[in-house]
Scaffold this active site. Structure first.
Site, PDB file in Angstrom:
ATOM      1  N   LYS A   1    -114.347  37.204  -5.678  1.00 18.48           N
ATOM      2  CA  LYS A   1    -113.998  35.784  -5.738  1.00 18.48           C
ATOM      3  C   LYS A   1    -112.570  35.581  -6.227  1.00 18.48           C
ATOM      4  O   LYS A   1    -111.836  34.731  -5.715  1.00 18.48           O
ATOM      5  CB  LYS A   1    -114.989  35.058  -6.649  1.00 18.48           C
ATOM      6  CG  LYS A   1    -116.423  35.069  -6.123  1.00 18.48           C
ATOM      7  CD  LYS A   1    -117.402  34.562  -7.161  1.00 18.48           C
ATOM      8  CE  LYS A   1    -118.830  34.630  -6.647  1.00 18.48           C
ATOM      9  NZ  LYS A   1    -119.810  34.248  -7.696  1.00 18.48           N
TER      10      LYS A   1
ATOM     11  N   ALA B   1    -121.113   7.766   9.642  1.00 21.23           N
ATOM     12  CA  ALA B   1    -119.713   8.198   9.714  1.00 21.23           C
ATOM     13  C   ALA B   1    -119.328   8.644  11.118  1.00 21.23           C
ATOM     14  O   ALA B   1    -118.230   9.182  11.318  1.00 21.23           O
ATOM     15  CB  ALA B   1    -119.471   9.333   8.720  1.00 21.23           C
TER      16      ALA B   1
ATOM     17  N   VAL C   1    -130.054  29.882   0.599  1.00 16.60           N
ATOM     18  CA  VAL C   1    -128.964  28.966   0.945  1.00 16.60           C
ATOM     19  C   VAL C   1    -129.141  28.422   2.356  1.00 16.60           C
ATOM     20  O   VAL C   1    -128.998  27.214   2.596  1.00 16.60           O
ATOM     21  CB  VAL C   1    -127.599  29.664   0.795  1.00 16.60           C
ATOM     22  CG1 VAL C   1    -126.476  28.748   1.258  1.00 16.60           C
ATOM     23  CG2 VAL C   1    -127.372  30.076  -0.656  1.00 16.60           C
TER      24      VAL C   1
ATOM     25  N   LYS D   1    -118.240  35.824   0.260  1.00 16.13           N
ATOM     26  CA  LYS D   1    -117.028  36.232  -0.466  1.00 16.13           C
ATOM     27  C   LYS D   1    -116.675  37.689  -0.212  1.00 16.13           C
ATOM     28  O   LYS D   1    -115.496  38.056  -0.161  1.00 16.13           O
ATOM     29  CB  LYS D   1    -117.168  35.982  -1.970  1.00 16.13           C
ATOM     30  CG  LYS D   1    -118.115  36.893  -2.735  1.00 16.13           C
ATOM     31  CD  LYS D   1    -119.457  36.263  -2.935  1.00 16.13           C
ATOM     32  CE  LYS D   1    -120.420  37.116  -3.725  1.00 16.13           C
ATOM     33  NZ  LYS D   1    -121.738  36.449  -3.853  1.00 16.13           N
TER      34      LYS D   1
ATOM     35  N   VAL E   1    -116.763  30.819  -3.234  1.00  9.70           N
ATOM     36  CA  VAL E   1    -116.302  30.957  -4.618  1.00  9.70           C
ATOM     37  C   VAL E   1    -116.823  29.794  -5.447  1.00  9.70           C
ATOM     38  O   VAL E   1    -116.620  28.634  -5.092  1.00  9.70           O
ATOM     39  CB  VAL E   1    -114.761  30.988  -4.700  1.00  9.70           C
ATOM     40  CG1 VAL E   1    -114.308  31.122  -6.154  1.00  9.70           C
ATOM     41  CG2 VAL E   1    -114.196  32.126  -3.864  1.00  9.70           C
TER      42      VAL E   1
ATOM     43  N   ILE F   1    -118.714  24.066  -6.828  1.00  8.78           N
ATOM     44  CA  ILE F   1    -117.444  23.555  -7.356  1.00  8.78           C
ATOM     45  C   ILE F   1    -116.393  23.576  -6.247  1.00  8.78           C
ATOM     46  O   ILE F   1    -116.146  24.621  -5.651  1.00  8.78           O
ATOM     47  CB  ILE F   1    -116.946  24.418  -8.541  1.00  8.78           C
ATOM     48  CG1 ILE F   1    -118.006  24.487  -9.641  1.00  8.78           C
ATOM     49  CG2 ILE F   1    -115.642  23.873  -9.088  1.00  8.78           C
ATOM     50  CD1 ILE F   1    -117.659  25.443 -10.766  1.00  8.78           C
TER      51      ILE F   1
END
Length: 438
Positions: A206, A33, A15, A106, A133, A137
């Site tokens: 989670k 931005a 990750v 988590k 979690v 998503i």
């Protein structure tokens, strides 16, 4: 005006490396931005490992706590993992230094979330954890920021891709748990020691976080009732299919009159439900709320790119100066929820009994259920066929007897099963799987 934002990343595994690459890949978009986001410092246990990254212009810290305190870092990204040790020390040091923190941890939040939220709030900095979690998503943002006009009654979901992969393979191919676990390990979906995943503990961490966000309670990982998938048999999946269900490992948090139920266990869900369609390593979370009704989010729950996507989303928010209460409300307002013991859970049940194939067994089972006011929706018995069966269709050998109950309490179900066992009707321990109806 361009905002300069310097990142220190503690942990350069799959990750962490993906975050470094994504930040570099999106630099032009961030610049458009008004954000100049750069990785200026990293820390990891193995300095010599080839990660496919150019780290020549990035400061290396052997001590991640020193990185967290460095004046060359504006924000600390903790990707070490674990509830204690270096991960906790890094986050605490960063917050104590007045630096915002982005984490995917988590376990840390499930154990120390309330204390860390209070520390971040006292320093006026963000503690962001979208990646903790369901991977990519955006369920944290949905609960915390997308539904303030809603009262949530239940949040549940498939929160572990390893378990969903194993159950999907078992269902499609009729394989055993052991065979599917071995394949999951070979493909890198399961660890060499898979206990944390397959016995439900990863899902429980989670779920404890989602419960806090959904109901405004303090994170309470110890209040989660946990069962894994290692006892699920191919026969259970075949029976579920015949009855119109699929079996999923779900984490469920539900408001009841007695308090908040938090439970992780194999669950039968109707095939017609959205969550039943989620197969393989994919995750899904369903939120039941009064205004929007049922809202289901489906997507990748793990993997370097998907998890990095959530980490980078948090980084962008923090770089813009976004500071929100960590769990949606001030730490002081997070209330302790009354734990609801699993014995008090009420719902439908699938019960598979392995009984001796002789007259009166089904009647004896039904009597013990009736004594505890448990109504049976259906009883299915599989007979032994072939030369072993006697002319009346009975063999005397153990056979499966499957019961589907209407709503009953877990305590009554357990009491009935104990009585059935004491009657000498069982050839092996019973299988019990809860039914989560729409």
């Amino acid at each position: 005006m361009t905002v300069s934002f310097r990142l220190g990343i503690a942990g350069l595994g799959t990750v962490g490396a993906s975050v470094v690459r994504m930040i570099e890949r999106r630099r032009a978009a961030f610049a458009a931005a008004g954000l100049d986001i750069r990785v200026t410092a990293v820390s990891s246990r193995d300095r010599g490992r080839d990660r496919g990254l150019d780290l020549s212009d990035i400061a290396w810290f052997d001590d991640p706590v020193a990185l967290a305190r460095s004046e060359s870092v504006d924000c600390v990204v903790e990707l070490i993992g674990g509830a204690e040790g270096p991960a906790k020390a890094v986050v605490e040091a960063a917050l104590a230094s007045g630096k915002p923190v982005v984490t995917a941890n988590k376990a840390l939040l499930a154990r120390h979330g309330a204390a860390l939220a209070a520390q971040a709030e006292a320093k006026g900095v963000a503690l962001a954890f979208e990646a903790a979690v369901a991977g990519g998503i955006p369920v944290i943002k949905t609960l915390r920021e997308g539904l303030p006009g809603n009262a949530v009654s239940r949040v549940y979901g498939i929160l572990n891709g390893t378990c969903n992969y194993i159950l999907s393979r078992m269902e499609r191919e009729g394989l055993t748990f052991e065979a599917c676990l071995k394949d999951a390990q070979a493909l890198g979906y399961a660890e060499a020691d898979p206990t944390f995943d397959v016995e439900g503990f990863d899902t429980a961490h989670k779920l404890a976080i989602l419960t806090s966000l959904a109901f405004g309670t303090a994170v309470d990982a110890d209040g989660v009732s946990v069962e894994g998938i290692s006892r699920v048999q191919p026969l259970d999946l075949r029976m579920a299919d015949e009855l119109g269900y699929r079996i999923k490992l779900l984490g469920v948090a539900q408001a009841t009159e007695a308090g908040i139920e938090q439970r992780v266990h194999p669950t039968m869900v109707p095939k017609s439900s959205a969550i039943a369609q989620v197969m393989g390593v994919t995750n899904a979370v369903t939120i039941d709320a009064d205004a929007v009704g049922e809202l289901t989010l489906i997507g990748p729950g793990a993997g370097g790119e998907a998890t990095a996507s959530a980490v980078v989303a948090d980084i962008a928010d923090v770089a813009r100066g976004v500071i929100r209460p960590t769990f949606g409300i001030p730490a002081a307002a997070m209330r302790a929820s009354e734990r609801v013991e699993m014995q008090r859970h009420e719902g439908g049940y699938y019960i598979r009994l392995t009984v001796h194939d002789r007259p009166g067994v089904a009647a004896g089972v039904a009597q013990r259920m009736a004594e505890r006011s448990i109504s049976l929706e259906s009883i299915l018995q599989r007979r032994v066929e072939g030369p072993e069966a006697d002319p009346r269709g009975r063999s005397g050998r153990p056979v499966p007897l499957v019961l589907i109950t209407y709503a009953a309490t877990e305590g009554n179900i357990r009491d009935a099963l104990d009585a059935i066992g004491a009657d000498g009707l069982l050839a092996e321990p019973p299988q019990l799987i809860r039914i989560e109806r729409e």
